[in-house]
Design an enzyme around this catalytic site. Structure first.
Site, PDB file in Angstrom:
ATOM      1  N   TRP A  75      -7.792  -6.217  -7.421  1.00 37.97           N
ATOM      2  CA  TRP A  75      -7.243  -4.941  -6.965  1.00 37.97           C
ATOM      3  C   TRP A  75      -6.860  -4.124  -8.205  1.00 37.97           C
ATOM      4  CZ3 TRP A  75      -1.540  -3.937  -6.170  1.00 37.97           C
ATOM      5  CH2 TRP A  75      -1.322  -2.682  -5.572  1.00 37.97           C
ATOM      6  N   ASP A 156      -0.643 -13.101  -4.166  1.00 36.77           N
ATOM      7  CA  ASP A 156      -0.479 -11.739  -3.674  1.00 36.77           C
ATOM      8  C   ASP A 156      -0.988 -11.754  -2.229  1.00 36.77           C
ATOM      9  OD1 ASP A 156      -0.474  -9.071  -3.097  1.00 36.77           O
ATOM     10  OD2 ASP A 156      -1.831  -8.465  -4.707  1.00 36.77           O
ATOM     11  N   LYS A 192      -0.520  -3.073   5.452  1.00 33.71           N
ATOM     12  CA  LYS A 192      -1.728  -3.169   6.276  1.00 33.71           C
ATOM     13  C   LYS A 192      -1.433  -3.791   7.629  1.00 33.71           C
ATOM     14  CE  LYS A 192      -3.792  -1.945   2.458  1.00 33.71           C
ATOM     15  NZ  LYS A 192      -2.995  -2.499   1.412  1.00 33.71           N
TER      16      LYS A 192
HETATM   17  C1  LIG Z   1      -4.519  -7.071  -3.159  1.00 36.78           C
HETATM   18  C2  LIG Z   1      -3.459  -6.063  -2.911  1.00 36.78           C
HETATM   19  N1  LIG Z   1      -2.229  -6.306  -3.344  1.00 36.78           N
HETATM   20  C3  LIG Z   1      -1.237  -5.454  -3.139  1.00 36.78           C
HETATM   21  C4  LIG Z   1      -1.439  -4.264  -2.491  1.00 36.78           C
HETATM   22  C5  LIG Z   1      -0.223  -3.427  -2.361  1.00 36.78           C
HETATM   23  O1  LIG Z   1      -0.089  -2.573  -1.374  1.00 36.78           O
HETATM   24  P1  LIG Z   1       1.340  -1.942  -1.014  1.00 36.78           P
HETATM   25  O2  LIG Z   1       2.044  -1.657  -2.290  1.00 36.78           O
HETATM   26  O3  LIG Z   1       1.026  -0.741  -0.234  1.00 36.78           O
HETATM   27  O4  LIG Z   1       2.033  -2.963  -0.218  1.00 36.78           O
HETATM   28  C6  LIG Z   1      -2.732  -3.935  -2.041  1.00 36.78           C
HETATM   29  C7  LIG Z   1      -3.016  -2.661  -1.388  1.00 36.78           C
HETATM   30  O5  LIG Z   1      -4.106  -2.200  -1.279  1.00 36.78           O
HETATM   31  C8  LIG Z   1      -3.751  -4.877  -2.239  1.00 36.78           C
HETATM   32  O6  LIG Z   1      -4.998  -4.667  -1.814  1.00 36.78           O
END
Ligand SMILES: Cc1ncc(COP(=O)(O)O)c(C=O)c1O
Length: 347
Positions: A75, A156, A192
């Site tokens: 990511w 994560d 999500k």
């Molecule tokens: C692998 C991964 N980690 C973390 C996140 C963090 O998202 P958020 O900060 O919106 O919770 C995302 C969002 O796309 C992700 O794909």
């Protein structure tokens, strides 16, 4: 206390107690001994990103010699997070362009070659951007190497329930490491799976060897959070705690997640069927079915991805990743035509 007063007060630095309890139970399972023994330090934080950032600050302060291993690719924000926290990182092999699958040997070799005590960042489920997850047997081997090298697993988990449709199944990678008695870091996000993108709701969990250690870790995480953002927002935390705490709403949420994951699986199947029927070259597109979650790595390179956009008006990231969440069954045939054209006619 008046209602107004109740709404305007700050949360404690560690967040809403009911949320912290619910989030740790969703992740590890309510009956997990690590919860019963008080060995988990959980802090509500600013969604997945903020939780990762807090853990990065913790690593920088308390493990100044350690580096973080990140999958290649990963990511996009992971590197920014560790760069900003001044935590050194390097990549481990993950994606194999030849098979559009997991480079498992490369992954294991790189984790093995890293200095003992490194942090290994793993996507708990639905790897972003590839959609390629290790099999249960491969997770066991990854855990073996991490254990042998005294590395720290750092998960994560941004898509729990959204990959397979089951909260428990999507947490099985994390639970495997916990069952082995390892200390584990886990960042969680509700962007999500509960659609709470803008509420910035998530948590950092650290599974520790003993309750006293968990207390100390939690206290240090709070020390780090205080000068960064003082305390987290309340609204998303209440939503999660209320949904999980109410059997009817909890049931509805699980059902909706199952439907969402099922819809994505259907679209995946339809895209695969369309590609297989239309592509006369004999190319094997079955990697699409082996991927999981809202993304599919198509294996298209940058020039081919440009062709998808310039000629076919399909907007995707330049690494060949498409979002299946934004795809309807009706558009699969068109997408298949575009992919076949880009793959075979553009190099
Ligand atoms: C692998 C991964 N980690 C973390 C996140 C963090 O998202 P958020 O900060 O919106 O919770 C995302 C969002 O796309 C992700 O794909």
């Amino acid at each position: 206390m008046s209602k107004l007063c109740f709404f305007v007060q700050y949360l404690p630095i560690e967040g809403l107690a009911a949320f912290n309890k619910a989030t740790a139970e969703l992740l590890f399972g309510a009956d997990n001994p690590v919860i019963k023994q008080g060995r988990v330090a959980t802090l509500q934080s600013l969604s997945g990103t903020g939780s990762l950032r807090l853990a990065a600050a913790f690593i920088q302060r308390y493990f100044p010699e350690a580096k973080v291993l990140i999958s290649s690719p990963t990511w996009g924000n992971h590197k920014n997070i560790f760069n900003d926290a001044r935590v050194p990182w390097s990549e481990y092999r993950y994606y194999d362009p030849k098979t559009v699958g997991l480079d498992f040997e490369g992954m294991i070799a790189d984790i093995q070659a890293a200095p003992d005590g490194s942090f290994v960042l793993l996507h708990g489920c639905a790897h972003n951007p590839t959609g390629i997850d290790p099999t249960p047997e491969q997770w066991e081997k990854i855990a073996d190497v991490i254990q042998e090298k005294k590395h720290m697993p750092f998960f994560d988990v941004a898509y729990q329930g959204f990959a397979s449709g089951s909260l428990d199944e999507d947490a099985s990678s994390v639970r495997l490491f916990v069952e082995r008695g390892l200390e584990v870091f886990v960042a969680q996000s509700y962007s999500k799976n509960l659609g709470l993108y803008a509420e910035r709701i998530g948590a950092i969990n650290v599974v520790c060897s003993a309750p006293e250690v968990a207390n100390r870790v939690k206290s240090q995480l709070k020390r780090l959070a205080r000068p960064m953002y003082s305390n987290p927002p309340i609204h998303g935390a209440r939503i999660v705690a209320n949904v999980v705490g109410d059997p009817v709403m909890f049931g509805e949420w699980k059902q909706e997640m199952e439907e969402m994951a099922g819809r994505i699986k259907n679209v995946r199947q339809k895209l695969y069927d369309s590609l297989s029927a239309k592509d006369k070259s004999g190319k094997d597109w079955s990697f699409i079915l082996r991927q999981i979650g809202m993304f599919s790595y198509t294996g298209l390179n940058k020039t081919q991805s440009d062709n998808m956009t310039d000629k076919w008006h399909i907007y995707m990231t330049k690494d060949g990743r498409i979002s299946l969440a934004g795809l309807s069954l009706a558009k699969c045939e068109y997408l298949a035509d575009a992919i076949i054209d880009s793959f075979h006619n553009i190099s």
